[in-house]
Design an enzyme around this catalytic site. Structure first.
Site, mmCIF file in Angstrom:
data_model
loop_
_atom_site.group_PDB
_atom_site.id
_atom_site.type_symbol
_atom_site.label_atom_id
_atom_site.label_comp_id
_atom_site.label_asym_id
_atom_site.label_seq_id
_atom_site.Cartn_x
_atom_site.Cartn_y
_atom_site.Cartn_z
ATOM 1 N N GLY A 7 43.132 25.627 43.186
ATOM 2 C CA GLY A 7 43.036 26.724 42.200
ATOM 3 C C GLY A 7 43.975 26.728 40.974
ATOM 4 C CD GLN A 64 49.171 27.718 38.604
ATOM 5 O OE1 GLN A 64 47.893 28.021 38.818
ATOM 6 N NE2 GLN A 64 49.798 26.821 39.343
ATOM 7 C CB CYS A 78 52.281 26.510 43.828
ATOM 8 S SG CYS A 78 52.104 27.446 42.245
ATOM 9 C CG LEU A 79 48.046 22.582 40.930
ATOM 10 C CD1 LEU A 79 46.859 22.612 40.269
ATOM 11 C CD2 LEU A 79 48.077 21.161 41.384
ATOM 12 C CG HIS A 89 48.549 30.546 45.401
ATOM 13 N ND1 HIS A 89 49.795 30.233 46.173
ATOM 14 C CD2 HIS A 89 48.741 30.294 44.311
ATOM 15 C CE1 HIS A 89 50.272 29.356 45.193
ATOM 16 N NE2 HIS A 89 49.791 29.271 43.976
ATOM 17 C CD GLU A 90 45.456 29.830 41.981
ATOM 18 O OE1 GLU A 90 45.949 30.012 41.042
ATOM 19 O OE2 GLU A 90 45.772 28.729 42.562
ATOM 20 C CG HIS A 147 49.548 31.832 39.926
ATOM 21 N ND1 HIS A 147 50.900 31.490 39.376
ATOM 22 C CD2 HIS A 147 49.199 31.046 40.757
ATOM 23 C CE1 HIS A 147 51.473 30.572 40.116
ATOM 24 N NE2 HIS A 147 50.296 30.023 40.931
HETATM 25 ZN ZN ZN Z 1 50.235 28.647 42.091
#
Ligand code: ZN
Length: 168
Positions: A46, A51, A93-94, A135-136, A139
């Site tokens: 995701g 991000q 997480c990226l 999670h997303e 963000h």
């Molecule tokens: Zn993340």
């Protein structure tokens, strides 16, 4: 279209409460298209707009990564309708390269959002999909997975977080 650089922990854009998306115009479509390229190349599950440095209320989740019948979904102006249960799972997480943490979140989620064609939809998810959506969604609210750690667990990774923030 093109990949965009992924913003790393320490960049203030990750703490911004994002702006709702108005019209789904060319700019929004280009952003989503770039996010898809970026996510595929990073082999992630995701990615939220913040991000890649755009504080807009949208994210994508690519379930093809975990399920051959899965699809890539775009969530514009998402709202969490309800959650149920509680489960601990390992998460990454990226924006936090090479960091995997056990995080407790709801087990199931019902989310409402707009797709790229401007249609409002509702979706229920559990397992890894629910995890990715929650999670997303966070963000889009400027919230990060490390926020769920206990004070002790946070202390243990403090050095790694500082290093990430210093490099970003
Ligand atoms: Zn993340």
């Amino acid at each position: 279209m093109a990949e965009r650089p992924i913003v790393i922990y320490g960049d203030p854009v990750l703490r911004e409460v994002t702006q709702p998306v108005g019209e789904i115009d060319r700019e929004v479509k280009d952003l989503v298209s770039d996010m898809v390229d970026t996510l595929k190349s990073a082999r992630g599950l995701g990615l939220a707009a913040s991000q890649v440095g755009a504080a807009k209320r949208l994210f994508i989740v690519d379930l093809t990564a975990i399920d051959v019948n899965g699809s890539l979904k775009v969530f514009i102006n998402p709202e969490i309708v309800e959650t149920e249960g509680e489960i601990e799972m390992e998460e990454g997480c990226l924006s936090f390269p090479d960091m995997y943490l056990k995080i407790t979140r709801p087990e199931r989620v019902k989310v409402r959002a707009t797709d790229l064609d401007g249609n409002r939809f509702e979706m229920s998810a559990d397992g890894v999909s629910a995890r990715a959506i929650l999670h997303e969604y966070d963000h889009t609210q400027g919230k990060l997975f490390v926020d769920y750690l206990s004070p002790l667990a946070r202390t243990l990774i403090r050095g790694r977080l500082r290093k990430l923030a210093a490099a970003s």
